[in-house]
Enzyme design. Structure first.
Site: not given
Length: 313
Positions: A141-142, A138
């Protein structure tokens, strides 16, 4: 387990105890429903693999495991039960919904489908070992954790191209790795990527190994066209080779998209009465922790509203 009445065991059964499922349990239990969540592995879903979450509103930074455990404590604190059994079959069309595990059959008045997705993996050495330490599925996300560094994105679809564009706005350099010359992604998005000076295409190549001691340090690229192997230093590898929704058991009872996702309205109601879809398992534009929790809240609240005033079976 004590049967609560002659017709059903629980008001609401939730398939999946990730952020969407546990959020649904919280809202439904607070609304007065008896709730059981089913989880085949560990509560929390895929977020437990994230060492740090920093984009959930108002929380600042928290580990994925701590977030998952806090959700579990909150849901069970309101009276929801979590059963660590896999749902093997589900009959959703009747007035009472039947959920079967290897151990027994559960009868519930309503169901939230929150089984999430299975991410396609590369299957190469180092992928599992370095998950959460530079290996990610992701980018949104990261990606922020690798700002100013060199990273790789693996894949040839729209998600891979979108991830590469997202990362190119934050990272020093982005390699886009694809096993062939042609892409499934749209030409418009590819044109943006080709025009970005921070992006380098590495085509006719696949990741044979992800290397590093405690963090990702490099990848071994193997040519699919007979060229020599290459070692590319990177700080992270973002895998975007596809998602598999965990919805096959519902085929024939509920409509699925061509990609296998469930369809639901803005309140997470599906085509069947008192059956709801929440989180990554349903068709949606953004699959994030915050949208999973929002879906769960909507699904749980919809179940409360739909069951309100109904006669006890």
């Amino acid at each position: 387990m004590e049967v609560k009445n002659k017709g059903f065991d629980y008001d609401l059964g939730v398939i999946g105890a990730g952020p969407a499922g546990l959020s649904a349990a919280i809202y439904a239990a607070r609304g007065g429903l008896s709730v059981v969540c089913f989880e085949r592995e560990v509560h929390g879903g895929q977020i437990i693999n994230s060492p740090e979450v920093e984009n959930y509103p108002a929380l600042g930074k928290v580990s994925g495991a701590d977030f998952a455990n806090a959700l579990y404590e909150q849901a069970t604190g309101f009276g929801a039960e979590v059963v660590y059994e896999e749902i093997l079959s589900a009959e959703l069309t009747g007035e009472v919904k039947l959920l079967r595990t290897a151990a027994r059959e559960y009868r519930v008045r309503a169901v939230v489908l929150a089984g999430g997705v299975t991410r396609r993996k590369l299957g190469c050495p180092g992928e599992e070992r370095l998950l959460g330490r530079g290996v990610s599925y992701c980018a949104t996300c990261d990606g922020a954790f690798f700002a100013g560094r060199t990273v790789a994105v693996v894949g040839g679809g729209n998600t891979a191209v979108e991830d590469a564009l997202y990362l190119a706005a934050r990272c020093e350099k982005v390699y886009l790795i694809h096993r062939r010359q042609g892409f499934r992604a749209s030409e418009a998005e590819l044109a943006k990527l080709r025009a970005n000076p921070r992006v380098e295409f590495l085509l006719d190549a696949q990741v044979a190994e992800i290397r590093g001691e405690n963090q990702v340090e490099s990848i071994l690229l193997r040519s699919t066209a007979g060229a020599p192997d290459r070692v590319i230093p990177v700080a992270a590898v973002f895998v975007a080779v596809g998602l598999i929704p965990n919805n096959e058991m519902f085929r024939g009872q509920l409509p699925l998209t061509a990609q296998g996702y469930l369809t639901a309205d803005e309140n997470c109601r599906t085509a069947l009465p008192r059956v709801y879809a929440a989180g990554d398992t349903r068709e949606k534009a953004l699959r994030q922790l915050v949208t999973a929790a929002a879906d769960g809240a909507l699904a749980g609240s919809s179940a409360v509203a739909d069951l309100a005033g109904e006669a006890t079976l």
